[in-house]
Scaffold this active site. Sequence first.
Site, PDB file in Angstrom:
ATOM      1  NE  ARG A 146      -3.442  -2.364   2.798  1.00  0.00           N
ATOM      2  CZ  ARG A 146      -3.102  -3.524   3.354  1.00  0.00           C
ATOM      3  NH1 ARG A 146      -1.871  -3.690   3.843  1.00  0.00           N
ATOM      4  NH2 ARG A 146      -3.960  -4.525   3.424  1.00  0.00           N
ATOM      5  CE  LYS A 170      -6.413  -1.673   5.262  1.00  0.00           C
ATOM      6  NZ  LYS A 170      -7.706  -1.864   4.613  1.00  0.00           N
ATOM      7  CG  HIS A 241      -4.889   0.950  -3.106  1.00  0.00           C
ATOM      8  ND1 HIS A 241      -3.771   1.284  -2.372  1.00  0.00           N
ATOM      9  CD2 HIS A 241      -5.730   0.324  -2.239  1.00  0.00           C
ATOM     10  CE1 HIS A 241      -3.938   0.879  -1.120  1.00  0.00           C
ATOM     11  NE2 HIS A 241      -5.116   0.301  -1.014  1.00  0.00           N
ATOM     12  NE  ARG A 244      -3.207  -3.294  -1.572  1.00  0.00           N
ATOM     13  CZ  ARG A 244      -2.645  -4.162  -0.740  1.00  0.00           C
ATOM     14  NH1 ARG A 244      -1.326  -4.327  -0.729  1.00  0.00           N
ATOM     15  NH2 ARG A 244      -3.378  -4.884   0.092  1.00  0.00           N
ATOM     16  CG  HIS A 267      -5.928  -8.920   0.794  1.00  0.00           C
ATOM     17  ND1 HIS A 267      -6.155  -9.197  -0.540  1.00  0.00           N
ATOM     18  CD2 HIS A 267      -5.828  -7.565   0.873  1.00  0.00           C
ATOM     19  CE1 HIS A 267      -6.201  -8.068  -1.232  1.00  0.00           C
ATOM     20  NE2 HIS A 267      -6.000  -7.068  -0.397  1.00  0.00           N
ATOM     21  CE1 TYR A 276      -6.688  -6.318  -7.240  1.00  0.00           C
ATOM     22  CE2 TYR A 276      -6.521  -7.623  -5.254  1.00  0.00           C
ATOM     23  CZ  TYR A 276      -6.489  -6.405  -5.885  1.00  0.00           C
ATOM     24  OH  TYR A 276      -6.265  -5.268  -5.151  1.00  0.00           O
TER      25      TYR A 276
END
Length: 295
Positions: A146, A170, A241, A244, A267, A276
Amino acid sequence: MDKLIERFIHYLAVERGLAHNTLESYQRDLVQYVGFLEKNEIHDLNQTRRANLIAYLADLQRRGRATSTISRNLASMRAFYGFLLRDGMIDQDPTTNLESPKIEKRLPKVLSVQEVEALLDGPDYGTVAGIRDKAMLELLYATGIRVSELVSLNCSDVNLNMGFLKCYGKGSKERIIPLGSVALKSVSDYVMRSRNKLLRDQSEESLFLNHHGQRLSRQGFWKIIKKYAMAAAISKEITPHTLRHSFATHLLENGADLRAVQEMLGHADISTTQIYTHLTKSRLKEVYAKAHPRA
């Protein structure tokens, strides 16, 4: 009510270890919600009822907020009321059985390989800023990290000898990502030829510096990528993004394992990564429609 928000944010930071940007998002949502309550003469969260929440969400919709924004606001309120109920600060949770608006999953915009190459070829390798920009763009596309993770990198997070970087995503979760040869060379060139010329304070640990010798901000990078997208005549909408999304899509199109891509992207849930695969399927349909004589 403001003090209760502060207690909640402190809890999320200390007990849950949430990232700074996530904390800001929670706080922003809740301050706006409390402001709405106060305008409607509600000054005690024990007085709030389900109807008040529905009225607030309807107000967001009237003001043209996206479904995803409304859903996020409701998630913030759910977490907040849950915290208050557990700590005995309210008697009931008005968010119980309140349904989130259905969010239409939009496929992320990605660049073609040719567009990525045009973007990455944009920086002027004869300038200090150009060497830095090249390193950042190559690093983003090579790792899929990110933008917030990119600008948060310190020099110690990149191992140029072993060819990998360490980043914190995150929830401050650490992950190790390999660097491709092109990105590795670009970052090495930046460290050897450019970073010292931007540096003002020898104690500065940030990897990517602005012209003041300080850590480059997300907004600073956003201006940089928009500049090179315009120079490359890329008509698609570019977001922070975009590289990414392109990283993940190009890997899957070339046979990469979904679990491996999930791990590299950081993730928590593989369903987030699966968007994706939908994208690659839609691209395959386009190729088929153009190439098959009886499509």
